[in-house]
Write an enzyme that holds these catalytic residues in place. Structure first.
Site, mmCIF file in Angstrom:
data_model
loop_
_atom_site.group_PDB
_atom_site.id
_atom_site.type_symbol
_atom_site.label_atom_id
_atom_site.label_comp_id
_atom_site.label_asym_id
_atom_site.label_seq_id
_atom_site.Cartn_x
_atom_site.Cartn_y
_atom_site.Cartn_z
ATOM 1 N N HIS A 190 0.944 -1.035 -0.025
ATOM 2 C CA HIS A 190 0.000 -0.034 -0.084
ATOM 3 C C HIS A 190 0.870 1.395 0.041
ATOM 4 O O HIS A 190 2.030 1.232 0.405
ATOM 5 C CB HIS A 190 -0.958 0.063 1.176
ATOM 6 C CG HIS A 190 -0.340 -0.187 2.529
ATOM 7 N ND1 HIS A 190 -0.034 -1.406 2.995
ATOM 8 C CD2 HIS A 190 0.076 0.898 3.500
ATOM 9 C CE1 HIS A 190 0.609 -1.348 4.307
ATOM 10 N NE2 HIS A 190 0.752 -0.096 4.447
ATOM 11 N N HIS A 248 0.899 5.241 1.356
ATOM 12 C CA HIS A 248 0.139 6.170 2.164
ATOM 13 C C HIS A 248 0.254 7.574 1.271
ATOM 14 O O HIS A 248 1.445 7.964 0.966
ATOM 15 C CB HIS A 248 0.957 6.385 3.537
ATOM 16 C CG HIS A 248 0.906 5.288 4.217
ATOM 17 N ND1 HIS A 248 0.011 5.027 5.423
ATOM 18 C CD2 HIS A 248 1.688 4.049 4.331
ATOM 19 C CE1 HIS A 248 0.219 4.032 6.222
ATOM 20 N NE2 HIS A 248 1.344 3.521 5.524
HETATM 21 P P1 AMP Z 1 1.789 0.244 7.350
HETATM 22 O O1 AMP Z 1 2.349 0.454 8.801
HETATM 23 O O2 AMP Z 1 2.680 1.086 6.233
HETATM 24 O O3 AMP Z 1 1.788 -1.148 7.000
HETATM 25 O O4 AMP Z 1 0.384 0.991 7.254
HETATM 26 C C1 AMP Z 1 -0.780 0.482 7.693
HETATM 27 C C2 AMP Z 1 -1.899 1.401 7.755
HETATM 28 O O5 AMP Z 1 -3.159 0.832 7.734
HETATM 29 C C3 AMP Z 1 -1.993 1.941 9.128
HETATM 30 O O6 AMP Z 1 -1.761 3.633 8.802
HETATM 31 C C4 AMP Z 1 -3.203 1.672 9.711
HETATM 32 O O7 AMP Z 1 -3.871 2.973 10.478
HETATM 33 C C5 AMP Z 1 -4.098 1.399 8.536
HETATM 34 N N1 AMP Z 1 -4.947 0.522 8.670
HETATM 35 C C6 AMP Z 1 -5.230 -0.692 9.403
HETATM 36 N N2 AMP Z 1 -6.432 -1.352 9.252
HETATM 37 C C7 AMP Z 1 -7.089 -0.371 8.370
HETATM 38 C C8 AMP Z 1 -8.355 -0.578 7.872
HETATM 39 N N3 AMP Z 1 -9.307 -1.715 8.290
HETATM 40 N N4 AMP Z 1 -9.103 0.516 7.322
HETATM 41 C C9 AMP Z 1 -8.480 1.456 7.150
HETATM 42 N N5 AMP Z 1 -7.090 1.679 7.409
HETATM 43 C C10 AMP Z 1 -6.391 0.527 8.144
#
Ligand code: AMP
Ligand code: ZN
Length: 135
Positions: free
Chosen positions: A101, A103
């Site tokens: 993903h 950000h």
């Molecule tokens: P990373 O640390 O780069 O893997 O980012 C994961 C991101 O996903 C974090 O910013 C979380 O807040 C976000 N996240 C996790 N689960 C969900 C969800 N169900 N819906 C929206 N955002 C999510």
């Protein structure tokens, strides 16, 4: 390809409801549930790739091209002052959800967020030897 145990596969493919702000055949862009700033969003490919290493280069390029489009749109609509694009791979780099993903983090004057790193010391010799290694 999908991973039945992956929450982002389920979100990207519509099995779990979410706040999507963009969707096409290959991607869904959703609002992060723990936003760093107002409007923090995530680009999710609909196919499951654990991280950038597992994703074909053309798909990575596609995802970052979408990041550019979203950055323009979000900056304008949110009246943001700047923008961070962040992409974490593996736990050591801060990845917590193991589905590739990107950000999208709009930045605002005085938002108080710190997204960055602490610069370390280096030397001309070290930089020269790294250049040889990486070239
Ligand atoms: P990373 O640390 O780069 O893997 O980012 C994961 C991101 O996903 C974090 O910013 C979380 O807040 C976000 N996240 C996790 N689960 C969900 C969800 N169900 N819906 C929206 N955002 C999510
Ligand atoms: Zn997945």
């Amino acid at each position: 390809m999908r991973d039945d145990n992956c929450i982002f596969c389920k979100i990207a493919n519509g099995e779990i409801p979410t706040n999507a702000i963009y969707e096409d055949d290959g991607y869904k862009v959703i609002l992060d549930m723990g936003p760093a700033t107002r409007g923090h969003a995530l680009i999710l490919p609909k196919e499951h790739y654990k991280n950038i290493y597992e994703m074909p280069a053309d798909k990575v390029g596609e995802a970052f091209a979408l990041a550019k489009v979203m950055a323009d749109r979000m900056t304008k609509k949110l009246n943001a002052d700047g923008f961070n694009i962040v992409q974490n791979n593996n736990e050591i780099a801060g990845q917590t959800v193991f589905h590739f993903h990107i950000h999208l983090i709009p930045r605002y004057e005085g938002d108080g967020q710190v997204i960055g790193w602490k610069p370390c010391d280096s030397s001309p010799e070290e930089l020269a030897s790294l250049k040889e290694l990486l070239i």
